[in-house]
Design an enzyme around this catalytic site. Structure first.
Site, PDB file in Angstrom:
ATOM      1  N   ARG A  66       0.831  -1.217   0.000  1.00  7.38           N
ATOM      2  CA  ARG A  66       0.000   0.000   0.000  1.00  7.38           C
ATOM      3  C   ARG A  66       0.865   1.267   0.000  1.00  7.38           C
ATOM      4  NH1 ARG A  66       0.236   1.917   5.264  1.00  7.38           N
ATOM      5  NH2 ARG A  66       0.971   0.280   6.631  1.00  7.38           N
ATOM      6  N   ASP A  95       8.004   6.520  15.911  1.00  6.89           N
ATOM      7  CA  ASP A  95       7.343   6.583  14.602  1.00  6.89           C
ATOM      8  C   ASP A  95       6.613   7.909  14.384  1.00  6.89           C
ATOM      9  OD1 ASP A  95       6.868   5.655  12.024  1.00  6.89           O
ATOM     10  OD2 ASP A  95       4.909   4.832  12.562  1.00  6.89           O
TER      11      ASP A  95
END
Ligand code: 0GY
Length: 302
Positions: free
Chosen positions: A130, A257
């Site tokens: 993706r 992250d």
């Protein structure tokens, strides 16, 4: 150039809490990104999503707020192989950031040397469908051979179901190999089941393979503190991450992250993410290896 972020995209959490867990001195946030700002560092035409801006100043402010000492900034797919935003952040960091870039086979040795001088220590190969279009493995292997003499490593990002197909390629890489987010296990499956066992075998049989035990917010199905109470935040991820930390204490890294690309159902409070660390690294010794010793050795050569 003005960019419109992808519909449904959640902005990163402004005003994160102060973690209760006190990070050991010299801790490294070993997986984070900068996005743009788009006006200055445009997003790549081939990108699969358009993020909100997340600048180096904002990243460094978060570092200081959470109590980290340093950052490892990883090239995100929205910038393609244009690493200018990342390099700019490294150069402004006062030696407090290292980087992992994305390059094409057309990169020349001068460019690699310049990136090295700026603090780049690795390249990222992304196999999450993706996020990126397929890059031929012979191109990636050629890049790996070119960066190996610099002492750089390869960061790989893939989904657990794809590990069998990628195994031969990964195990042929000539460098240290760092896996993003434990190879994205399906945490609804048993921690001692065949899928995660294959990942553990990958690490067990290959001493050059490291893992980031990051991204509980991405992997969790049981969900964030708001749904479960703080003690049970992301509880389904705990056995997976703890297993990796305890089995391979000298080959694990942790990162926030930030700014958390592609999250559409909740955005974590980065302070609470830091409070998750003692659930997966349960002793001061394991915490120091995870947060200080391992990333410092890999990225600052100490
Ligand atoms: C991550 C995870 C993701 C995105 C990227 O480069 C990227 O776009 O890595 C994701 O969507 O799972 O590590 O930031």
């Amino acid at each position: 150039m003005k960019f419109e972020k992808t519909p449904g995209w959640l902005d990163w959490y402004a005003g994160p809490s102060k973690p209760r867990f006190k990070l050991p001195p010299g801790s490294v946030d070993a997986h984070c990104h900068v996005f743009g700002p788009g006006e200055q560092f445009p997003f790549a035409p081939e990108r699969k999503y358009t993020p909100c801006d997340a600048s180096k100043e904002q990243l460094f402010a978060l570092r200081d707020h959470l109590g980290f000492d340093k950052n490892v900034i990883v090239q995100a797919t929205c910038h393609g192989a244009d690493n200018r935003a990342l390099i700019d952040a490294l150069k402004s960091s006062n030696d407090k950031a290292r980087g992992v870039v994305t390059v094409k086979r057309s990169v020349n040795d001068n460019e690699l040397q310049e990136m090295n001088a700026a603090g780049v220590r690795g390249v990222r190969f992304n196999f999450v469908k993706r996020l990126v279009d397929f890059t031929p493995k012979d191109e990636l292997m050629e890049i790996a051979a070119r960066i190996a003499p610099l002492g750089w490593h390869v960061v790989i990002y893939f989904e657990a179901v794809d590990l069998p197909e990628l195994w031969d390629f990964f195990t042929a890489l000539p460098t240290t190999v760092v896996v993003d987010h434990m190879g994205r296990p399906d945490v609804t499956k048993p921690v001692d089941g065949p899928e995660f066992e294959l990942f553990l075998k990958f690490m067990r049989e290959h001493a050059n393979v490291w893992s980031k035990v990051s991204c509980p917010e991405r992997l969790s199905v049981s969900g964030p503190p708001a749904l479960n109470g703080e003690q049970n935040a992301y509880r389904d991820v705990v056995p997976f991450a703890r297993k990796v930390v305890e089995t391979f204490p000298d080959r694990v890294l942790w990162g926030t992250d930030w700014p958390h690309p592609n999250l559409k159902n909740h955005m974590p409070d980065d302070g609470l993410l830091v409070d998750f660390i003692p659930h997966i690294a349960t002793t001061p010794e394991l915490q120091k290896k995870l947060l200080v010793d391992n990333p410092t050795r890999l990225y600052w050569g100490a």
